[in-house]
Write a protein that holds these residues in place. Structure first.
Motif, PDB file in Angstrom:
ATOM      1  N   LEU A 172       0.847  -1.192   0.000  1.00  0.00           N
ATOM      2  CA  LEU A 172       0.000   0.000   0.000  1.00  0.00           C
ATOM      3  C   LEU A 172       0.886   1.247   0.000  1.00  0.00           C
ATOM      4  N   HIS A 173       0.455   2.251  -0.733  1.00  0.00           N
ATOM      5  CA  HIS A 173       1.162   3.539  -0.774  1.00  0.00           C
ATOM      6  C   HIS A 173       0.138   4.662  -0.821  1.00  0.00           C
ATOM      7  N   TRP A 174       0.323   5.700  -0.007  1.00  0.00           N
ATOM      8  CA  TRP A 174      -0.562   6.851  -0.005  1.00  0.00           C
ATOM      9  C   TRP A 174       0.220   8.092   0.388  1.00  0.00           C
ATOM     10  N   THR A 175      -0.416   9.241   0.308  1.00  0.00           N
ATOM     11  CA  THR A 175       0.238  10.504   0.621  1.00  0.00           C
ATOM     12  C   THR A 175      -0.418  11.163   1.826  1.00  0.00           C
ATOM     13  N   VAL A 176       0.403  11.949   2.557  1.00  0.00           N
ATOM     14  CA  VAL A 176      -0.115  12.759   3.673  1.00  0.00           C
ATOM     15  C   VAL A 176      -0.062  14.236   3.315  1.00  0.00           C
ATOM     16  N   VAL A 177       0.181  14.532   2.047  1.00  0.00           N
ATOM     17  CA  VAL A 177       0.179  15.912   1.560  1.00  0.00           C
ATOM     18  C   VAL A 177      -1.235  16.247   1.103  1.00  0.00           C
ATOM     19  N   PRO A 178      -1.837  17.316   1.671  1.00  0.00           N
ATOM     20  CA  PRO A 178      -3.221  17.641   1.297  1.00  0.00           C
ATOM     21  C   PRO A 178      -3.372  17.859  -0.203  1.00  0.00           C
ATOM     22  N   GLY A 179      -4.453  17.342  -0.734  1.00  0.00           N
ATOM     23  CA  GLY A 179      -4.748  17.544  -2.141  1.00  0.00           C
ATOM     24  C   GLY A 179      -5.577  18.800  -2.356  1.00  0.00           C
ATOM     25  N   GLU A 180      -6.023  19.007  -3.566  1.00  0.00           N
ATOM     26  CA  GLU A 180      -6.805  20.201  -3.907  1.00  0.00           C
ATOM     27  C   GLU A 180      -8.093  20.243  -3.090  1.00  0.00           C
ATOM     28  N   GLY A 181      -8.321  21.388  -2.435  1.00  0.00           N
ATOM     29  CA  GLY A 181      -9.531  21.569  -1.644  1.00  0.00           C
ATOM     30  C   GLY A 181      -9.448  21.009  -0.238  1.00  0.00           C
ATOM     31  N   GLU A 182      -8.350  20.366   0.143  1.00  0.00           N
ATOM     32  CA  GLU A 182      -8.211  19.811   1.484  1.00  0.00           C
ATOM     33  C   GLU A 182      -7.455  20.793   2.384  1.00  0.00           C
ATOM     34  N   PRO A 183      -7.797  20.851   3.679  1.00  0.00           N
ATOM     35  CA  PRO A 183      -7.128  21.806   4.584  1.00  0.00           C
ATOM     36  C   PRO A 183      -5.642  21.500   4.717  1.00  0.00           C
ATOM     37  N   GLU A 184      -4.817  22.563   4.798  1.00  0.00           N
ATOM     38  CA  GLU A 184      -3.373  22.387   4.870  1.00  0.00           C
ATOM     39  C   GLU A 184      -2.843  22.441   6.297  1.00  0.00           C
ATOM     40  N   GLU A 185      -3.543  23.112   7.209  1.00  0.00           N
ATOM     41  CA  GLU A 185      -3.059  23.252   8.577  1.00  0.00           C
ATOM     42  C   GLU A 185      -3.789  22.334   9.538  1.00  0.00           C
ATOM     43  N   LEU A 212      -2.537   4.559  11.128  1.00  0.00           N
ATOM     44  CA  LEU A 212      -1.546   5.312  10.359  1.00  0.00           C
ATOM     45  C   LEU A 212      -2.036   6.686   9.913  1.00  0.00           C
ATOM     46  N   GLY A 213      -3.119   7.182  10.526  1.00  0.00           N
ATOM     47  CA  GLY A 213      -3.584   8.532  10.258  1.00  0.00           C
ATOM     48  C   GLY A 213      -4.384   8.673   8.975  1.00  0.00           C
ATOM     49  N   PRO A 214      -4.754   9.944   8.664  1.00  0.00           N
ATOM     50  CA  PRO A 214      -5.585  10.201   7.483  1.00  0.00           C
ATOM     51  C   PRO A 214      -4.857   9.871   6.177  1.00  0.00           C
ATOM     52  N   VAL A 215      -5.651   9.599   5.175  1.00  0.00           N
ATOM     53  CA  VAL A 215      -5.136   9.387   3.820  1.00  0.00           C
ATOM     54  C   VAL A 215      -5.574  10.584   2.986  1.00  0.00           C
ATOM     55  N   CYS A 216      -4.593  11.379   2.530  1.00  0.00           N
ATOM     56  CA  CYS A 216      -4.912  12.609   1.795  1.00  0.00           C
ATOM     57  C   CYS A 216      -5.169  12.330   0.314  1.00  0.00           C
ATOM     58  N   ASP A 217      -5.418  13.426  -0.396  1.00  0.00           N
ATOM     59  CA  ASP A 217      -5.715  13.370  -1.831  1.00  0.00           C
ATOM     60  C   ASP A 217      -6.969  12.544  -2.091  1.00  0.00           C
ATOM     61  N   GLY A 218      -8.010  12.828  -1.314  1.00  0.00           N
ATOM     62  CA  GLY A 218      -9.294  12.168  -1.536  1.00  0.00           C
ATOM     63  C   GLY A 218      -9.313  10.711  -1.154  1.00  0.00           C
ATOM     64  N   GLY A 219      -8.429  10.297  -0.218  1.00  0.00           N
ATOM     65  CA  GLY A 219      -8.403   8.895   0.195  1.00  0.00           C
ATOM     66  C   GLY A 219      -7.771   7.971  -0.824  1.00  0.00           C
ATOM     67  N   ARG A 220      -6.888   8.528  -1.643  1.00  0.00           N
ATOM     68  CA  ARG A 220      -6.264   7.708  -2.699  1.00  0.00           C
ATOM     69  C   ARG A 220      -5.187   6.791  -2.109  1.00  0.00           C
ATOM     70  N   ILE A 221      -5.309   5.500  -2.402  1.00  0.00           N
ATOM     71  CA  ILE A 221      -4.332   4.503  -1.983  1.00  0.00           C
ATOM     72  C   ILE A 221      -3.970   3.648  -3.190  1.00  0.00           C
ATOM     73  N   GLU A 222      -2.681   3.477  -3.409  1.00  0.00           N
ATOM     74  CA  GLU A 222      -2.237   2.579  -4.468  1.00  0.00           C
ATOM     75  C   GLU A 222      -1.939   1.223  -3.853  1.00  0.00           C
ATOM     76  N   GLY A 223      -2.445   0.171  -4.482  1.00  0.00           N
ATOM     77  CA  GLY A 223      -2.276  -1.166  -3.933  1.00  0.00           C
ATOM     78  C   GLY A 223      -1.872  -2.169  -4.990  1.00  0.00           C
TER      79      GLY A 223
END
Length: 229
Positions: A172-185, A212-223
């Motif tokens: 599994l791979h995902w990002t913790v960097v906020p995507g478009e429209g997601e809060p940054e702080e 492992l915390g929230p999944v950013c970028d609209g909950g995108r996970i690569e599997g």
């Protein structure tokens, strides 16, 4: 002289009648008269029975049905299974009730998170796992969180035989960097506490803990597909 003239008249009248009758019965037309009344000559073509004609291209082209690659995310195609593989998967497939799930975190990188989703055979028989399966993030209230699971081909599908207590995993791979429209702080989205996991070719889910915390970028996970550990 009168009898002679009368004789000429009697001869001339029958002759005129004969000529008129001949004209009425289809005498040759003059000055092009009735040219269009004659039907054009008929041409008969005899084809050579030894010669085959190839049909020309059809003017109607069939449209291919959309493939999986046309869907959002474009999952890569799975390799073809042989008849023996199909039979093995159908007869020996691991069922949801025979498996338990676990998420094992791996080393993180800047803005990226990695983990293995592990399925362990808890039954007393040998069974098999083949393919990708499904996954859904769940919050503390048991409600589903938006999840965008994308398939990768690293590795692709392979038949994994699991003896009792043996395990298979998917990357599994995902990002913790906020995507478009997601809060940054703030957290980029709801924090999952568990995941619903559907093993390959099954319909019932099993539950695994998620810490492992929230999944950013609209909950995108690569599997990836499941592989042998």
């Amino acid at each position: 002289m009168r009898p002679f003239r009368s004789s000429l008249v009697r001869v001339a009248l029958p002759l005129a009648a004969v000529l008129g009758f001949a004209a009425a019965c289809g005498g040759a037309p003059t000055d092009g008269e009735n040219d269009q009344a004659q039907p054009p000559p008929t041409t008969t073509t005899t084809s050579d029975p030894t010669r085959s004609e190839s049909p020309g291209p059809s003017s109607t082209q069939s449209e291919a049905a959309p493939s999986e690659s046309d869907l959002p995310g474009g999952p890569p195609p799975s390799p073809e299974r042989s008849d023996a593989t199909e039979s093995s998967v159908a007869e020996e497939r691991c069922h949801t009730s025979e498996l338990k799930g676990e998420v094992r975190p791996l080393n993180a990188a800047a803005g990226n998170r990695y983990a293995d989703l592990v399925l362990t055979n808890t039954s007393g028989r040998t069974c098999s796992v083949y393919g990708y399966g499904g996954l859904e993030l769940v919050d503390e209230n048991g409600r589903a969180i938006a999840t965008d699971l994308r398939r990768t081909n690293d590795p692709g599908p392979q038949l994994v035989q699991l003896g009792p207590n043996a395990s298979a995993a998917k990357k599994l791979h995902w990002t913790v960097v906020p995507g478009e429209g997601e809060p940054e702080e703030e957290p980029c989205g709801p924090e999952p506490v568990s995941i619903n996991v559907i093993p390959p070719d099954e319909t019932d889910p099993l539950t695994a803990s998620w810490t492992l915390g929230p999944v950013c970028d609209g909950g995108r996970i690569e599997g990836s597909a499941y592989f042998s550990m």
